[in-house]
Structures are given as structure tokens and as C-alpha cells.
Design a protein around this motif. Structure first.
Motif, PDB file in Angstrom:
ATOM      1  N   ASN A  24     -14.975  99.967  38.992  1.00  8.31           N
ATOM      2  CA  ASN A  24     -15.384  99.475  37.682  1.00  8.31           C
ATOM      3  C   ASN A  24     -14.350  99.840  36.623  1.00  8.31           C
ATOM      4  O   ASN A  24     -13.995  99.013  35.769  1.00  8.31           O
ATOM      5  N   CYS A  25     -13.848 101.070  36.678  1.00  5.62           N
ATOM      6  CA  CYS A  25     -12.825 101.496  35.716  1.00  5.62           C
ATOM      7  C   CYS A  25     -11.547 100.690  35.887  1.00  5.62           C
ATOM      8  O   CYS A  25     -10.899 100.314  34.900  1.00  5.62           O
ATOM      9  N   ALA A  26     -11.181 100.413  37.130  1.00 10.58           N
ATOM     10  CA  ALA A  26      -9.999  99.596  37.388  1.00 10.58           C
ATOM     11  C   ALA A  26     -10.168  98.194  36.801  1.00 10.58           C
ATOM     12  O   ALA A  26      -9.240  97.642  36.202  1.00 10.58           O
ATOM     13  N   ALA A  27     -11.366  97.636  36.957  1.00 10.39           N
ATOM     14  CA  ALA A  27     -11.644  96.304  36.412  1.00 10.39           C
ATOM     15  C   ALA A  27     -11.587  96.296  34.887  1.00 10.39           C
ATOM     16  O   ALA A  27     -11.332  95.252  34.275  1.00 10.39           O
ATOM     17  N   VAL A  45      -9.364 102.739  49.978  1.00 13.09           N
ATOM     18  CA  VAL A  45      -9.862 102.367  48.651  1.00 13.09           C
ATOM     19  C   VAL A  45      -8.715 102.305  47.651  1.00 13.09           C
ATOM     20  O   VAL A  45      -8.603 101.361  46.852  1.00 13.09           O
ATOM     21  N   ALA A  46      -7.831 103.306  47.697  1.00 14.75           N
ATOM     22  CA  ALA A  46      -6.691 103.335  46.784  1.00 14.75           C
ATOM     23  C   ALA A  46      -5.777 102.131  47.016  1.00 14.75           C
ATOM     24  O   ALA A  46      -5.313 101.492  46.063  1.00 14.75           O
ATOM     25  N   ALA A  47      -5.513 101.806  48.280  1.00 20.50           N
ATOM     26  CA  ALA A  47      -4.641 100.670  48.611  1.00 20.50           C
ATOM     27  C   ALA A  47      -5.246  99.354  48.125  1.00 20.50           C
ATOM     28  O   ALA A  47      -4.523  98.479  47.616  1.00 20.50           O
ATOM     29  N   ALA A  48      -6.562  99.210  48.272  1.00 16.82           N
ATOM     30  CA  ALA A  48      -7.229  97.983  47.831  1.00 16.82           C
ATOM     31  C   ALA A  48      -7.117  97.815  46.312  1.00 16.82           C
ATOM     32  O   ALA A  48      -6.897  96.701  45.812  1.00 16.82           O
ATOM     33  N   LEU A  49      -7.254  98.911  45.583  1.00 15.37           N
ATOM     34  CA  LEU A  49      -7.136  98.838  44.124  1.00 15.37           C
ATOM     35  C   LEU A  49      -5.701  98.504  43.704  1.00 15.37           C
ATOM     36  O   LEU A  49      -5.485  97.713  42.776  1.00 15.37           O
ATOM     37  N   LYS A  50      -4.732  99.091  44.381  1.00 14.85           N
ATOM     38  CA  LYS A  50      -3.323  98.800  44.069  1.00 14.85           C
ATOM     39  C   LYS A  50      -3.003  97.323  44.297  1.00 14.85           C
ATOM     40  O   LYS A  50      -2.264  96.714  43.524  1.00 14.85           O
ATOM     41  N   GLU A  51      -3.575  96.774  45.357  1.00 15.70           N
ATOM     42  CA  GLU A  51      -3.334  95.354  45.664  1.00 15.70           C
ATOM     43  C   GLU A  51      -4.016  94.441  44.655  1.00 15.70           C
ATOM     44  O   GLU A  51      -3.453  93.426  44.232  1.00 15.70           O
ATOM     45  N   GLN A  52      -5.232  94.815  44.239  1.00 17.30           N
ATOM     46  CA  GLN A  52      -6.001  93.963  43.327  1.00 17.30           C
ATOM     47  C   GLN A  52      -5.500  94.057  41.890  1.00 17.30           C
ATOM     48  O   GLN A  52      -5.569  93.081  41.140  1.00 17.30           O
ATOM     49  N   TYR A  53      -4.986  95.243  41.508  1.00 20.67           N
ATOM     50  CA  TYR A  53      -4.538  95.451  40.124  1.00 20.67           C
ATOM     51  C   TYR A  53      -3.102  95.987  40.137  1.00 20.67           C
ATOM     52  O   TYR A  53      -2.857  97.168  39.845  1.00 20.67           O
ATOM     53  N   PRO A  54      -2.135  95.120  40.451  1.00 21.47           N
ATOM     54  CA  PRO A  54      -0.749  95.585  40.641  1.00 21.47           C
ATOM     55  C   PRO A  54      -0.074  96.111  39.381  1.00 21.47           C
ATOM     56  O   PRO A  54       0.923  96.829  39.476  1.00 21.47           O
ATOM     57  N   THR A  55      -0.582  95.780  38.211  1.00 21.68           N
ATOM     58  CA  THR A  55       0.048  96.255  36.967  1.00 21.68           C
ATOM     59  C   THR A  55      -0.496  97.600  36.512  1.00 21.68           C
ATOM     60  O   THR A  55      -0.013  98.158  35.524  1.00 21.68           O
ATOM     61  N   GLN A  56      -1.496  98.114  37.213  1.00 21.18           N
ATOM     62  CA  GLN A  56      -2.085  99.417  36.873  1.00 21.18           C
ATOM     63  C   GLN A  56      -1.651 100.467  37.874  1.00 21.18           C
ATOM     64  O   GLN A  56      -1.086 100.158  38.929  1.00 21.18           O
ATOM     65  N   SER A  57      -1.893 101.721  37.538  1.00 18.65           N
ATOM     66  CA  SER A  57      -1.454 102.833  38.372  1.00 18.65           C
ATOM     67  C   SER A  57      -2.644 103.497  39.061  1.00 18.65           C
ATOM     68  O   SER A  57      -3.661 103.785  38.411  1.00 18.65           O
ATOM     69  N   PHE A  58      -2.487 103.755  40.364  1.00 17.06           N
ATOM     70  CA  PHE A  58      -3.532 104.409  41.147  1.00 17.06           C
ATOM     71  C   PHE A  58      -2.884 105.447  42.067  1.00 17.06           C
ATOM     72  O   PHE A  58      -1.787 105.247  42.566  1.00 17.06           O
TER      73      PHE A  58
END
Length: 265
Positions: A24-27, A45-58
Motif C-alpha cells: 500500500n505504501c509503495a502504491a 516481495v521486495a523483487a515484486a515491488l521493485k519490478e512494479q515500481y521501478p522509479t522508487q527504492s526498495f
């Protein structure tokens, strides 16, 4: 949208409510640090967020928060990497049901270390840094169990009552500062097969309070940003809390004991 140098840190972020809060925070455009046990699920989970939000940092850190040194390890990891935490989500926790003597003492020691000690230590470590930022938040995950004494779930409910009391006290101390403190008190959240099975054993009363981790995360973050002290997701849990003020204590205890003894068999 988060500042490019600031991060939301979520403990217990590989499953359930923690994972849903991280997503939710990533979104919402935030950078997110995920902390959980060192298991493949955390990296997934971290990899999925990096793929979905490439301009953000995880980033992700695997650590066992039942260990005394874990909070310092988390804080040092953030400092070494230049991660500035402006939202701290203390979600990691361990539940159980069953007669008190059905578990070894070492289990309860670990449960108390995780549910209470690590939460306090992590908050203490990050708070001074958070005071230097324009606006910051602490979201501590308690439970509806924090409002009751619960036979066959005594250590869990007591640990969550501790989280509740500590958070309310801290909120008062910090009311004139830039740091907001919110307590999340969810009821039945369908997070994994074990929880789903235990919830099924509880019958209709539990079914009426069921929510998904995603629903809980959305409600919790909305309340946090509104500056609310407590977030109780769902209508029926609020009703149960109100009934707790009316029903005599002895009857409450009998009802709770009857409900949770089912999970100990």
C-alpha cells in the motif's frame, strides 16, 4: 509521495498485514524497507515491488527479531545505507492459542521479545532521528485482543495490551512534536493457512469480523495520516469493543475462554 531520500520501514513485511502495508505504501509512491525473517518470501516481495515500481527504492533485510541484537542490526543497516525513516511500522508479531502450559517457556520468551521488547527498542532507536524530519509517523500493530484478558491466549493478549498502553503513553509524550503515533487493532485477518483454520474453528463470531490484509492496511494508513490514535478496521470489531464496556467481566471471561479453548484442542 515520499521524499526521494525517506523510507517507510515495515517489520514482518513478508506476509499478511505487513506485506499489505508495504504494498500500500509503495502504491502511494513511497520508498519502502522490508524487514522480516531471512526467508525467500521476503526477497520475493521486495523483487515484486521493485519490478512494479521501478522509479522508487526498495530494500530488504532478513533478521530474526526474537533475537536481542536484531533492533540494533536494523537501525545500523539503515544508517550504513543512508536510509532515512520517516514512517516506522512495527508490525512483526507472533500469536498462538492454547493452554499456558502447552508451550515451553522458551516459546513465550521469544514471543514477548518479538511482540514487546523489539518493538520498544526499534522505536527508541529511530525516534531521535525522526524528530529531525518535518513530519513522521509510528504505526504500532496491536490487536483487538489488546482490549481483553483472554484465557488460552494469555501471553499474546497481554503482549498486545502492552503495545496498546505503550503507544498511547508515547502518543501523549509526543503530541507537541512532529511525530504521530497510531495503534492498529485488527480482529480476524486472513493472513495464512494456520490463521484461516483457527479462524474457522471460532465459528460465526469470528467470521463476522473477517477482513483481508489489504483492507486492514488501507484503513490503518488512512487513520495514521489523519492523526488518529487508534485504528479498528471493520464495523463488527467496533461493536465488540463497545459491548466489552457493557458485558460484566466474569461473563466476558467465560465467553472468551469458551471461544479460544476450541483452538487448544
Amino acid at each position: 509521495m515520499s521524499d526521494q531520500n525517506t523510507y517507510t520501514l515495515v517489520t514482518g513485511a513478508s506476509n499478511g498485514i505487513g506485506k499489505a502495508i508495504a504494498e500500500n505504501c509503495a502504491a502511494r509512491g513511497q520508498n519502502v524497507l522490508l524487514v522480516a525473517l531471512p526467508e525467500p518470501k521476503l526477497e520475493e516481495v521486495a523483487a515484486a515491488l521493485k519490478e512494479q515500481y521501478p522509479t522508487q527504492s526498495f530494500d530488504a533485510l532478513g533478521t530474526d527479531m526474537m533475537q536481542k541484537e536484531s533492533p540494533q542490526e536494523i537501525y545500523d543497516w539503515c544508517k550504513q545505507n543512508g536510509y532515512i525513516v520517516d514512517i516506522l511500522v512495527n508490525n512483526a508479531g507472533l500469536g498462538n492459542s492454547g493452554a499456558f502450559l502447552s508451550r515451553e517457556a522458551s516459546f513465550y520468551y521469544g514471543q514477548m521479545q518479538l511482540n514487546m521488547v523489539s518493538l520498544v527498542m526499534l522505536t527508541h532507536l529511530f525516534l531521535e532521528d525522526m524528530k529531525r524530519l518535518p513530519k513522521t509517523y509510528v504505526l504500532n500493530v496491536a490487536s483487538m485482543a489488546s482490549f481483553y484478558d483472554i484465557p488460552y491466549k494469555g501471553i499474546y493478549s497481554a503482549s498486545k495490551r502492552f503495545v496498546h498502553s505503550f503507544s498511547r503513553s508515547l502518543r501523549k509524550e509526543l503530541e507537541a512534536t512532529n511525530i504521530g503515533v497510531t495503534i492498529l487493532c485488527p480482529a480476524a485477518v486472513l493472513t495464512n493457512p494456520d490463521v484461516i483454520q483457527r479462524d474457522k474453528e471460532m465459528g460465526k463470531a469470528s467470521k463476522m469480523t473477517q477482513q483481508t490484509p489489504e483492507e486492514v492496511a488501507e484503513y490503518a494508513l488512512a487513520r495514521m495520516y489523519q492523526g488518529k490514535a487508534i485504528a479498528i478496521p471493520g464495523f463488527m470489531p467496533k461493536v465488540y469493543k463497545a459491548l466489552g464496556r457493557i458485558i460484566p467481566y466474569s461473563i466476558q471471561m467465560r465467553m472468551l475462554a469458551n471461544a479460544f479453548i476450541k483452538q487448544s484442542k
